[in-house]
Write an enzyme that holds these catalytic residues in place. Structure first.
Site, PDB file in Angstrom:
ATOM      1  N   ARG A 167       0.801  -1.228   0.000  1.00 42.94           N
ATOM      2  CA  ARG A 167       0.000   0.000   0.000  1.00 42.94           C
ATOM      3  C   ARG A 167       0.833   1.277   0.000  1.00 42.94           C
ATOM      4  NH1 ARG A 167      -4.174  -0.138   4.511  1.00 42.94           N
ATOM      5  NH2 ARG A 167      -2.874  -1.700   5.537  1.00 42.94           N
ATOM      6  N   TYR A 217       7.823  -4.497  15.462  1.00 40.12           N
ATOM      7  CA  TYR A 217       7.734  -4.338  14.012  1.00 40.12           C
ATOM      8  C   TYR A 217       8.745  -3.282  13.557  1.00 40.12           C
ATOM      9  CZ  TYR A 217       3.070  -6.529  14.491  1.00 40.12           C
ATOM     10  OH  TYR A 217       2.022  -7.368  14.771  1.00 40.12           O
ATOM     11  N   LYS A 270      28.728  26.907   2.018  1.00 39.34           N
ATOM     12  CA  LYS A 270      28.999  25.470   1.876  1.00 39.34           C
ATOM     13  C   LYS A 270      30.454  25.191   2.201  1.00 39.34           C
ATOM     14  CE  LYS A 270      30.945  23.383  -1.216  1.00 39.34           C
ATOM     15  NZ  LYS A 270      31.569  22.732  -2.359  1.00 39.34           N
TER      16      LYS A 270
HETATM   17  C1  UD1 Z   1      -0.859  -7.636  13.589  1.00 39.47           C
HETATM   18  C2  UD1 Z   1      -1.396  -8.399  14.789  1.00 39.47           C
HETATM   19  C3  UD1 Z   1      -2.582  -7.646  15.370  1.00 39.47           C
HETATM   20  C4  UD1 Z   1      -2.170  -6.248  15.755  1.00 39.47           C
HETATM   21  C5  UD1 Z   1      -1.561  -5.524  14.564  1.00 39.47           C
HETATM   22  C6  UD1 Z   1      -0.971  -4.207  14.981  1.00 39.47           C
HETATM   23  C7  UD1 Z   1      -1.043 -10.781  14.389  1.00 39.47           C
HETATM   24  C8  UD1 Z   1      -1.635 -12.051  13.923  1.00 39.47           C
HETATM   25  N1  UD1 Z   1      -1.810  -9.716  14.350  1.00 39.47           N
HETATM   26  O1  UD1 Z   1      -1.876  -7.659  12.599  1.00 39.47           O
HETATM   27  O2  UD1 Z   1      -3.081  -8.327  16.507  1.00 39.47           O
HETATM   28  O3  UD1 Z   1      -3.276  -5.525  16.241  1.00 39.47           O
HETATM   29  O4  UD1 Z   1      -0.489  -6.310  13.985  1.00 39.47           O
HETATM   30  O5  UD1 Z   1      -0.511  -3.511  13.880  1.00 39.47           O
HETATM   31  O6  UD1 Z   1       0.110 -10.767  14.807  1.00 39.47           O
HETATM   32  N2  UD1 Z   1       5.281  -9.514   9.050  1.00 39.47           N
HETATM   33  C9  UD1 Z   1       6.351 -10.240   8.580  1.00 39.47           C
HETATM   34  N3  UD1 Z   1       6.113 -11.481   8.065  1.00 39.47           N
HETATM   35  C10 UD1 Z   1       4.885 -12.019   8.019  1.00 39.47           C
HETATM   36  C11 UD1 Z   1       3.798 -11.272   8.482  1.00 39.47           C
HETATM   37  C12 UD1 Z   1       4.025 -10.013   9.014  1.00 39.47           C
HETATM   38  O7  UD1 Z   1       7.487  -9.787   8.604  1.00 39.47           O
HETATM   39  O8  UD1 Z   1       4.764 -13.151   7.537  1.00 39.47           O
HETATM   40  C13 UD1 Z   1       5.517  -8.173   9.605  1.00 39.47           C
HETATM   41  C14 UD1 Z   1       4.963  -7.078   8.714  1.00 39.47           C
HETATM   42  O9  UD1 Z   1       5.957  -6.564   7.861  1.00 39.47           O
HETATM   43  C15 UD1 Z   1       4.522  -6.039   9.716  1.00 39.47           C
HETATM   44  C16 UD1 Z   1       4.189  -6.839  10.952  1.00 39.47           C
HETATM   45  O10 UD1 Z   1       4.827  -8.080  10.804  1.00 39.47           O
HETATM   46  O11 UD1 Z   1       5.557  -5.148  10.040  1.00 39.47           O
HETATM   47  C17 UD1 Z   1       2.689  -6.996  11.143  1.00 39.47           C
HETATM   48  O12 UD1 Z   1       2.154  -7.699  10.093  1.00 39.47           O
HETATM   49  P1  UD1 Z   1       0.720  -7.386   9.508  1.00 39.47           P
HETATM   50  O13 UD1 Z   1       0.433  -8.328   8.434  1.00 39.47           O
HETATM   51  O14 UD1 Z   1       0.619  -5.937   9.222  1.00 39.47           O
HETATM   52  O15 UD1 Z   1      -0.195  -7.741  10.787  1.00 39.47           O
HETATM   53  P2  UD1 Z   1      -1.668  -7.270  11.049  1.00 39.47           P
HETATM   54  O16 UD1 Z   1      -2.580  -8.135  10.261  1.00 39.47           O
HETATM   55  O17 UD1 Z   1      -1.796  -5.817  10.901  1.00 39.47           O
END
Ligand code: UD1
Ligand code: CA
Length: 453
Positions: free
Chosen positions: A17, A105, A336
């Protein structure tokens, strides 16, 4: 804290996004990639080991994450199969046996060291899983913290929640601290039978509880835990970061007349009793000492401003600009890679590049150091208490001695010794009454053209 700790940073997301050619964690806030902010908070919280879980742009993200004092190991998550799966990608690091494992994260640049510390303190007090939650008016999309008898019993993802559960406004930030001795066995129990078919880290709450583990939820402010999915959110994060930093600066003794118009970089250093007027932008690498004033509409980057110096209005300090005590760089001036000596003045419409200007020297309006011949840069050296007349061009390399005087409008191509006076321009001639003759000739020409039309 004497306990050992591993920080696991999840940054394998696709950043779809963001509509970007690079991973979102490389996008900067205040001039520093988001991942850099997160790593800095980790370092400031005293965590010395980090496992970076990466997907796209792995190499660049690892590089941007490098932080003094943190030992980083990187892990590639080839397929994104959920946050639980992502953490397990770092199995090798987790299995080394740290006391604490802290999951965060890579796209939460506002997270504060104190939040990590609070989570670790809760572990130290005997918790096995610490969930960092926040209260929000807009819980949509977040995992909800489900509580029974005052205990956190589960985290329910939006897609798996009942209508009743969706009404809960206490949410999971995604940040979690886990007892390092139990982390692997519990992580390995996570399955994927849920609405998304993903391995949810959040399942750890139920898994730990079923195994006799103590699960605790602690709170942090929503603003601190905000993530970034779009460019619009990136801009909001920038706004929050700027507000927070300006506030800290003002509390530390910096004056800002219109703080909302001042933009700071991640490493801007302003000492107490610095005054910043409206509409000033700091790029990276700026330090300003006590008593200096940055007037309105100035742009500074890679510059040092010593105490009592003044800059602007409308000045531009580029990398390597080093302003001495009480010196002055005024309106529409660009500096500079140049030393401006103590008390020296560069007041109006001037370019000073690759130069040394001695203490007490005055640089007249419109002076230009001609430092570039299209291929090479050369230096201009000006001694102390010299006077450079307005509209002079100093063609580098050139040296002007202490106390020397350059006549206005000079083009200086040769060195000028101490206390010498140099003219580098044609001598003025005055022809009495000649203006009248020129004017009459012009008027006659105009009349003849009108008649012939
Ligand atoms: C996740 C949480 C949710 C929380 C939210 C907060 C879970 C199942 N859910 O949901 O409870 O409220 O974050 O923002 O944990 N990522 C990876 N590899 C993966 C999946 C994710 O590196 O396979 C990283 C993503 O880059 C991101 C973070 O983990 O930085 C969160 O992943 P995302 O898919 O955004 O989780 P949400 O569905 O938003
Ligand atoms: Ca998310």
């Amino acid at each position: 804290m004497t306990r050992t700790c591993l920080a696991v940073i999840l940054a394998a997301g696709d950043s779809t996004r963001m509509k970007s050619s690079m991973s979102k964690v490389l996008h900067p806030i205040a001039g520093l990639p988001m991942i850099g902010h997160v790593m800095r908070a980790i370092g400031d919280a005293g965590m010395e080991n980090a496992a970076l879980v990466l997907g796209r742009d792995a190499e660049a993200v690892a590089k941007a994450g490098e932080t003094a004092g943190i030992e980083i190991t990187t892990f590639l998550q080839v397929e994104r199969r959920g946050t639980g799966h992502a953490v397990l990608t770092a199995r090798e690091a987790i299995s080394q046996g740290f006391d604490d494992v802290v999951v965060t994260y890579g796209d939460v640049p506002l997270v504060r060291p104190q939040t990590f510390l609070s989570a670790r303190e809760t572990l130290a007090e005997g918790a096995d899983v610490v969930v960092i939650g926040f209260h929000t008016q807009n819980p949509f999309g977040y995992g909800r913290l489900l509580v029974e008898d005052g205990q956190l019993v589960a985290i329910r993802e939006e897609k798996d929640a009942t209508d009743e559960e969706r009404k809960v406004t206490w949410c999971n930030s995604g940040l979690m601290a886990i007892n390092g001795a139990r982390a692997l066995e519990w992580l390995e129990k996570i399955g994927n039978s849920n609405a998304k078919g993903e391995y949810y880290l959040t399942d750890l709450v139920e898994i730990a509880r079923a195994d006799g583990g103590r699960v605790v939820a602690i709170d942090a402010p929503e603003a601190e835990l905000a993530g970034c999915n779009t460019r619009a959110e990136l801009a909001l994060l920038e706004t929050s970061w700027q507000q927070r930093r300006r506030h800290e600066m003002m509390l530390s003794g910096v004056s800002m007349i219109a703080p909302e118009t001042v933009f700071l970089a991640h490493d801007t250093e302003l000492q107490p009793d610095v005054l910043i007027e409206p509409n000033v932008v700091f790029g990276p690498g700026v330090t300003v000492e006590s008593g200096a004033v940055i007037h309105a509409f100035s742009h500074l980057e890679g510059a040092h401003v010593a105490s009592g110096a003044t800059v602007g209005p409308f000045a531009r300090l580029r990398p390597g600009a080093n302003l001495g005590e009480g010196s002055k760089v005024g309106n529409f001036c660009e500096v500079k890679k140049a030393e401006i000596g103590a008390g020296a003045k560069v007041n109006h419409l001037t370019y000073i590049g690759d130069a040394f200007i001695g203490a007490g020297t005055n640089i007249g309006a419109g002076t230009i150091t001609c430092n570039y011949d299209g291929f090479n840069k050369s230096e201009t050296r000006i001694g102390e208490n010299a006077f450079i007349g307005s509209n002079s061009a100093l063609v580098a390399p050139v040296t002007i001695g202490n106390g020397a005087y350059i006549a206005s409008g000079s083009v200086i191509t040769e060195d000028v010794p101490e206390d010498a006076l140099a003219f580098g321009r044609a001598r003025q001639e005055v022809k009495p009454d000649r203006a009248k003759a020129v004017r009459e000739r012009a008027q006659a020409l105009k009349a003849s053209r009108k008649n012939s039309r």
